[in-house]
Design a protein around this motif. Sequence first.
Motif, PDB file in Angstrom:
ATOM      1  N   MET A   1       0.798  -1.186  -0.126  1.00 16.46           N
ATOM      2  CA  MET A   1      -0.085  -0.008  -0.077  1.00 16.46           C
ATOM      3  C   MET A   1       0.859   1.344  -0.044  1.00 16.46           C
ATOM      4  O   MET A   1       0.603   2.137  -0.806  1.00 16.46           O
ATOM      5  N   ARG A   2       1.883   1.453   0.975  1.00 18.48           N
ATOM      6  CA  ARG A   2       2.679   2.584   0.788  1.00 18.48           C
ATOM      7  C   ARG A   2       3.511   2.618  -0.189  1.00 18.48           C
ATOM      8  O   ARG A   2       3.773   3.877  -0.788  1.00 18.48           O
ATOM      9  N   GLU A   3       3.854   1.439  -0.698  1.00 16.59           N
ATOM     10  CA  GLU A   3       4.732   1.509  -1.963  1.00 16.59           C
ATOM     11  C   GLU A   3       4.164   1.962  -3.207  1.00 16.59           C
ATOM     12  O   GLU A   3       4.612   2.834  -4.039  1.00 16.59           O
ATOM     13  N   ALA A   4       2.791   1.633  -3.210  1.00 18.45           N
ATOM     14  CA  ALA A   4       2.077   2.111  -4.352  1.00 18.45           C
ATOM     15  C   ALA A   4       1.798   3.647  -4.363  1.00 18.45           C
ATOM     16  O   ALA A   4       1.798   4.525  -5.208  1.00 18.45           O
ATOM     17  N   LEU A   5       1.585   4.112  -2.992  1.00 17.37           N
ATOM     18  CA  LEU A   5       1.322   5.540  -2.656  1.00 17.37           C
ATOM     19  C   LEU A   5       2.667   6.255  -3.197  1.00 17.37           C
ATOM     20  O   LEU A   5       2.597   7.243  -3.916  1.00 17.37           O
ATOM     21  N   ASP A   6       3.801   5.781  -2.844  1.00 14.95           N
ATOM     22  CA  ASP A   6       5.073   6.537  -2.973  1.00 14.95           C
ATOM     23  C   ASP A   6       5.433   6.607  -4.398  1.00 14.95           C
ATOM     24  O   ASP A   6       6.023   7.430  -4.969  1.00 14.95           O
ATOM     25  N   ARG A   7       4.992   5.476  -5.402  1.00 13.10           N
ATOM     26  CA  ARG A   7       4.933   5.427  -6.824  1.00 13.10           C
ATOM     27  C   ARG A   7       4.154   6.463  -7.473  1.00 13.10           C
ATOM     28  O   ARG A   7       4.590   7.209  -8.199  1.00 13.10           O
ATOM     29  N   LEU A   9       2.962   9.260  -5.678  1.00 17.98           N
ATOM     30  CA  LEU A   9       3.589  10.737  -5.562  1.00 17.98           C
ATOM     31  C   LEU A   9       4.606  10.842  -6.305  1.00 17.98           C
ATOM     32  O   LEU A   9       4.844  12.104  -6.610  1.00 17.98           O
ATOM     33  N   ASN A  10       5.538   9.761  -6.515  1.00 15.74           N
ATOM     34  CA  ASN A  10       6.774  10.298  -7.362  1.00 15.74           C
ATOM     35  C   ASN A  10       6.338  10.655  -8.723  1.00 15.74           C
ATOM     36  O   ASN A  10       7.045  11.454  -9.572  1.00 15.74           O
ATOM     37  N   GLN A  11       5.359   9.994  -9.373  1.00 12.21           N
ATOM     38  CA  GLN A  11       4.937  10.321 -10.625  1.00 12.21           C
ATOM     39  C   GLN A  11       4.462  11.454 -10.673  1.00 12.21           C
ATOM     40  O   GLN A  11       4.707  12.294 -11.653  1.00 12.21           O
ATOM     41  N   PRO A  72      -4.200   9.654   1.164  1.00  8.60           N
ATOM     42  CA  PRO A  72      -3.019  10.210   1.923  1.00  8.60           C
ATOM     43  C   PRO A  72      -3.441  11.252   3.098  1.00  8.60           C
ATOM     44  O   PRO A  72      -4.442  11.816   2.961  1.00  8.60           O
ATOM     45  N   VAL A  73      -2.490  11.103   3.925  1.00  7.49           N
ATOM     46  CA  VAL A  73      -2.544  12.108   5.129  1.00  7.49           C
ATOM     47  C   VAL A  73      -1.321  12.787   5.278  1.00  7.49           C
ATOM     48  O   VAL A  73      -0.211  12.357   4.904  1.00  7.49           O
ATOM     49  N   ALA A  74      -1.451  13.871   6.144  1.00  6.91           N
ATOM     50  CA  ALA A  74      -0.099  14.604   6.644  1.00  6.91           C
ATOM     51  C   ALA A  74       0.546  15.173   5.528  1.00  6.91           C
ATOM     52  O   ALA A  74      -0.005  15.768   4.461  1.00  6.91           O
ATOM     53  N   SER A  75       1.990  14.872   5.373  1.00  5.02           N
ATOM     54  CA  SER A  75       2.890  15.589   4.430  1.00  5.02           C
ATOM     55  C   SER A  75       2.637  14.925   2.933  1.00  5.02           C
ATOM     56  O   SER A  75       2.847  15.764   1.938  1.00  5.02           O
ATOM     57  N   ASP A  76       2.186  13.706   2.745  1.00  4.33           N
ATOM     58  CA  ASP A  76       1.845  13.314   1.462  1.00  4.33           C
ATOM     59  C   ASP A  76       0.590  14.147   0.813  1.00  4.33           C
ATOM     60  O   ASP A  76       0.497  14.642  -0.206  1.00  4.33           O
ATOM     61  N   LEU A  77      -0.186  14.623   1.861  1.00  3.39           N
ATOM     62  CA  LEU A  77      -1.650  15.193   1.283  1.00  3.39           C
ATOM     63  C   LEU A  77      -1.139  16.830   1.048  1.00  3.39           C
ATOM     64  O   LEU A  77      -1.437  17.411   0.191  1.00  3.39           O
TER      65      LEU A  77
END
Length: 202
Positions: A1-7, A9-11, A72-77
Amino acid sequence: MREALDRALNQLLEESLRMLSLVREMTQEATEALVQADRAKAQGVVAKDKEVDALELKVENQAIAVIARHQPVASDLRLIFTVIKALTDLERAGDYAMHVAEDALLLAQEPPLKRYVTLPEMGRRLTEMMDALAKAASRSATALARELITYMMEDPRTITKALTLMRVARSYERLGDHLENIAERVIYWLTGEVYKAPEDVY
């Protein structure tokens, strides 16, 4: 789940940086077109504005999809909202680069009123702002305006050309305003703090 979010966000970041890079390219080429009276280069800048508009829609849709799929929450948001808000400024900055190119097309029809010094310097500073995406004081166009008014008073035939050059300076200043907005939003994303320049609080 976190890996998918990181991908995701990077994109999102990569596409945003691509849009920033395109606006930087437009600004640099619009400045070169102005100084070199290069009509082909100016027309190329005008054409690239459509690419910026298309990228704005693409990145906005990506950002909405990230929120919907990953919650997403916090810094991701904060990152996502920074990107969304910066898109508008980047799109408008691209518009102003296009305006400079359009005026370069007009000015290229006749010999220059004067050797361009201040305007290319403004363009260079703006590309530096985009390179660093940091706060930078835009060079004031006041001295340029005074100089152009002097030309108009001495020879009324230069009025149209001088007014177009003033419009170029205004486009550069507005472009810089949008870059400053983006820099403030990046500070918010990284620190969670809302940054305002001293003049913004009065």
